[in-house]
Design a protein around this motif. Sequence first.
Motif, PDB file in Angstrom:
ATOM      1  N   ARG A   1       0.846  -1.160   0.061  1.00 51.92           N
ATOM      2  CA  ARG A   1      -0.067   0.112   0.210  1.00 51.92           C
ATOM      3  C   ARG A   1       0.991   1.403  -0.110  1.00 51.92           C
ATOM      4  O   ARG A   1       1.686   1.293   0.852  1.00 51.92           O
ATOM      5  CB  ARG A   1      -0.700   0.086   1.153  1.00 51.92           C
ATOM      6  N   ILE A   2       0.412   2.153  -0.774  1.00 49.73           N
ATOM      7  CA  ILE A   2       1.488   3.413  -0.947  1.00 49.73           C
ATOM      8  C   ILE A   2       0.042   4.478  -1.068  1.00 49.73           C
ATOM      9  O   ILE A   2      -0.809   4.407  -1.862  1.00 49.73           O
ATOM     10  CB  ILE A   2       2.078   3.546  -2.151  1.00 49.73           C
ATOM     11  N   ASN A   3       0.407   5.507   0.110  1.00 52.38           N
ATOM     12  CA  ASN A   3      -0.781   6.696   0.000  1.00 52.38           C
ATOM     13  C   ASN A   3       0.405   7.933  -0.118  1.00 52.38           C
ATOM     14  O   ASN A   3       1.055   8.293   0.647  1.00 52.38           O
ATOM     15  CB  ASN A   3      -1.429   6.727   1.164  1.00 52.38           C
ATOM     16  N   VAL A   4       0.145   8.558  -1.426  1.00 54.22           N
ATOM     17  CA  VAL A   4       0.923   9.634  -1.532  1.00 54.22           C
ATOM     18  C   VAL A   4      -0.088  10.831  -1.945  1.00 54.22           C
ATOM     19  O   VAL A   4       0.195  11.918  -2.739  1.00 54.22           O
ATOM     20  CB  VAL A   4       1.893   9.590  -2.695  1.00 54.22           C
ATOM     21  N   SER A   5      -1.455  10.691  -1.424  1.00 54.97           N
ATOM     22  CA  SER A   5      -2.429  11.407  -1.516  1.00 54.97           C
ATOM     23  C   SER A   5      -2.104  12.900  -0.959  1.00 54.97           C
ATOM     24  O   SER A   5      -1.346  13.219  -0.084  1.00 54.97           O
ATOM     25  CB  SER A   5      -3.749  11.306  -1.242  1.00 54.97           C
ATOM     26  N   HIS A   6      -2.698  14.166  -1.386  1.00 60.07           N
ATOM     27  CA  HIS A   6      -2.407  15.566  -0.783  1.00 60.07           C
ATOM     28  C   HIS A   6      -1.199  15.884  -1.113  1.00 60.07           C
ATOM     29  O   HIS A   6      -0.398  16.327   0.046  1.00 60.07           O
ATOM     30  CB  HIS A   6      -3.132  15.619   0.423  1.00 60.07           C
TER      31      HIS A   6
ATOM     32  N   LYS B   1      -2.744  -1.415  -3.204  1.00 63.39           N
ATOM     33  CA  LYS B   1      -3.483  -0.168  -2.954  1.00 63.39           C
ATOM     34  C   LYS B   1      -2.647   0.924  -3.253  1.00 63.39           C
ATOM     35  O   LYS B   1      -1.564   1.084  -2.746  1.00 63.39           O
ATOM     36  CB  LYS B   1      -4.004  -0.153  -1.858  1.00 63.39           C
ATOM     37  N   LEU B   2      -2.982   2.058  -4.209  1.00 60.67           N
ATOM     38  CA  LEU B   2      -2.452   3.204  -4.517  1.00 60.67           C
ATOM     39  C   LEU B   2      -3.358   4.305  -4.346  1.00 60.67           C
ATOM     40  O   LEU B   2      -4.147   4.317  -5.194  1.00 60.67           O
ATOM     41  CB  LEU B   2      -1.830   3.114  -6.045  1.00 60.67           C
ATOM     42  N   GLU B   3      -3.147   4.913  -3.508  1.00 67.10           N
ATOM     43  CA  GLU B   3      -3.903   6.360  -3.130  1.00 67.10           C
ATOM     44  C   GLU B   3      -2.970   7.456  -3.553  1.00 67.10           C
ATOM     45  O   GLU B   3      -2.055   7.743  -2.869  1.00 67.10           O
ATOM     46  CB  GLU B   3      -4.142   6.574  -1.742  1.00 67.10           C
ATOM     47  N   ALA B   4      -3.435   7.999  -4.616  1.00 59.10           N
ATOM     48  CA  ALA B   4      -2.523   9.351  -5.406  1.00 59.10           C
ATOM     49  C   ALA B   4      -3.594  10.538  -5.576  1.00 59.10           C
ATOM     50  O   ALA B   4      -3.107  11.201  -6.447  1.00 59.10           O
ATOM     51  CB  ALA B   4      -1.801   8.758  -6.396  1.00 59.10           C
TER      52      ALA B   4
ATOM     53  N   LEU C   1      -2.899  -4.890  -8.152  1.00 60.38           N
ATOM     54  CA  LEU C   1      -3.601  -3.840  -7.564  1.00 60.38           C
ATOM     55  C   LEU C   1      -5.090  -3.858  -7.583  1.00 60.38           C
ATOM     56  O   LEU C   1      -5.523  -4.393  -8.310  1.00 60.38           O
ATOM     57  CB  LEU C   1      -3.014  -2.331  -8.660  1.00 60.38           C
ATOM     58  N   SER C   2      -5.399  -3.722  -6.271  1.00 59.81           N
ATOM     59  CA  SER C   2      -7.058  -4.149  -6.278  1.00 59.81           C
ATOM     60  C   SER C   2      -7.777  -2.541  -6.196  1.00 59.81           C
ATOM     61  O   SER C   2      -8.902  -2.377  -6.259  1.00 59.81           O
ATOM     62  CB  SER C   2      -7.349  -4.717  -4.920  1.00 59.81           C
TER      63      SER C   2
ATOM     64  N   CYS D   1      -4.769  -4.293 -15.352  1.00 59.08           N
ATOM     65  CA  CYS D   1      -4.868  -4.186 -13.892  1.00 59.08           C
ATOM     66  C   CYS D   1      -6.203  -5.135 -13.401  1.00 59.08           C
ATOM     67  O   CYS D   1      -7.185  -4.477 -12.864  1.00 59.08           O
ATOM     68  CB  CYS D   1      -4.846  -2.877 -13.290  1.00 59.08           C
ATOM     69  N   THR D   2      -6.000  -6.324 -13.717  1.00 60.90           N
ATOM     70  CA  THR D   2      -7.319  -7.086 -14.042  1.00 60.90           C
ATOM     71  C   THR D   2      -7.728  -7.771 -12.297  1.00 60.90           C
ATOM     72  O   THR D   2      -8.775  -7.819 -12.073  1.00 60.90           O
ATOM     73  CB  THR D   2      -7.238  -8.371 -14.581  1.00 60.90           C
ATOM     74  N   ALA D   3      -6.790  -7.189 -11.356  1.00 61.16           N
ATOM     75  CA  ALA D   3      -7.329  -7.415  -9.979  1.00 61.16           C
ATOM     76  C   ALA D   3      -7.988  -6.152  -9.404  1.00 61.16           C
ATOM     77  O   ALA D   3      -8.461  -6.072  -8.301  1.00 61.16           O
ATOM     78  CB  ALA D   3      -6.050  -7.537  -8.925  1.00 61.16           C
TER      79      ALA D   3
END
Length: 180
Positions: A22-27, A45-48, A66-67, A86-88
Amino acid sequence: LECSYNNLQTLPNLEGFENVVRINVSHNMLRDIPEVICALETLEKLEAGDNRIRTVPAAVSRLTKLSMLSLKNNNLRMLPPEIGFCTALRTLSLNANDLIAIPDEIARLRNLKRLTISANNVVKLPEQMGDMASLAKVDASSNPIRRLPMSLGHLHEVLEVMDLFECENLIDPPAQIVSA
């Protein structure tokens, strides 16, 4: 890896993070998704969201585990067709961007349950969306969509929510969707 709310314009060195899920680079202030993220094949999980991202690299196709992908509130004008690999993916959030189209290859995302594309400039949805057998929630509100794909009628048993609020250009929605 939590890096949100840091005013980052680039990501720190990700050497040694090959197994991150999981990577969160939001904001932040990122303008692009760095290719190095696409090399993290264990990423789920990628939160951007809430950056200034303009492009998604074609190498996103390497993120086969990546889900969840959140790219909301950026400056995206298009998605690469490689997103279809990114089929997952189960959740894809693209709201509040400058998207004018959704690539046809999105129909390959058979596990996608939630698609959020509200507040963009999308005029039409891919005709093959009806092939997305798990799609339960679509938020396409506040887009200038004119027509819905007839194939959406194939989803009448799984589609729970189809939000078309403020899609003022919409004409002749398929009866299967309206009556569902």
